[in-house]
Design an enzyme around this catalytic site. Structure first.
Site, PDB file in Angstrom:
ATOM      1  N   PHE A  27      36.495  47.562  52.967  1.00 58.87           N
ATOM      2  CA  PHE A  27      36.465  47.498  54.421  1.00 58.87           C
ATOM      3  C   PHE A  27      36.977  46.138  54.852  1.00 58.87           C
ATOM      4  CE2 PHE A  27      33.228  50.450  53.031  1.00 58.87           C
ATOM      5  CZ  PHE A  27      33.549  51.569  53.767  1.00 58.87           C
TER       6      PHE A  27
ATOM      7  N   PHE B  78      42.083  48.205  54.004  1.00 62.81           N
ATOM      8  CA  PHE B  78      41.313  48.882  52.950  1.00 62.81           C
ATOM      9  C   PHE B  78      39.847  48.975  53.371  1.00 62.81           C
ATOM     10  CE2 PHE B  78      39.000  45.203  51.343  1.00 62.81           C
ATOM     11  CZ  PHE B  78      39.755  44.148  51.836  1.00 62.81           C
TER      12      PHE B  78
HETATM   13 CU1  CUA Z   1      38.627  51.059  58.377  1.00 60.10          CU
HETATM   14 CU2  CUA Z   1      37.290  52.078  60.054  1.00 60.10          CU
END
Ligand code: CUA
Length: 160
Positions: free
Chosen positions: A80, A78
């Site tokens: 981050f 996802f």
């Molecule tokens: Cu997740 Cu680049």
């Protein structure tokens, strides 16, 4: 004149054998690579509703499952990061990763292996790998996914 024709024939035959040899070599090579990379070639393992990834089904509960002698990892990539945030497995055992994304496209590259599938929202991608050497392996996102892309890293701990 006849003498020359024989030479031409000989060259022709040699090139035909060379061509056939190359074709055979490529077929053997492709077969070998398919066997050697079995499991590490990403396959589609189904679809999920990307908007439900965080709340429903296997990926709402990211985890490492031990199935007999093997491991199955249900992972989310996802913005981050990755879930589960830490993956712990054992060396010498087959690990099957099932990965999907709830938002945008990400990467799931495991350093020092040839595991490198693209993770597409709503698509479950599956790859397998057996870690033979214990240690830490980072998972790295290699698909640009936004402002936090460069910090999108997780790790796998391979125990002896
Ligand atoms: Cu997740 Cu680049």
């Amino acid at each position: 004149m006849e003498h020359n024709e024989h030479i031409v024939e000989r060259y022709e035959r040699a090139w035909i054998y060379f061509g056939l040899g190359m074709i055979l070599l490529f077929i053997v090579l492709i077969g070998y690579l398919m066997v050697a990379n079995r499991g590490t070639i990403p396959i589609g393992a189904g679809r999920v509703d990307a908007t439900q990834v965080r709340t429903q089904g296997d990926f709402a509960n990211p985890r490492v499952e031990q199935v007999g002698n093997e491991f199955v990892v249900y992972a989310q990539a996802f913005s981050f990061g990755y879930l589960p945030s830490e993956i712990r497995v054992k060396a010498g055992r087959k690990v099957t990763f099932k990965v999907t994304s709830p938002d945008v496209q990400h990467g799931f590259q495991i350093e020092r292996t040839n595991v490198n599938p693209q993770v597409i929202p709503g698509e479950i991608v599956q790859v397998s790998h057996t870690f033979n050497t214990p240690g830490e392996y980072r998972i790295i996102c290699n698909e640009y996914c936004g402002i936090g892309h460069a910090n999108m890293i997780s790790k796998i701990i391979v125990e002896p």
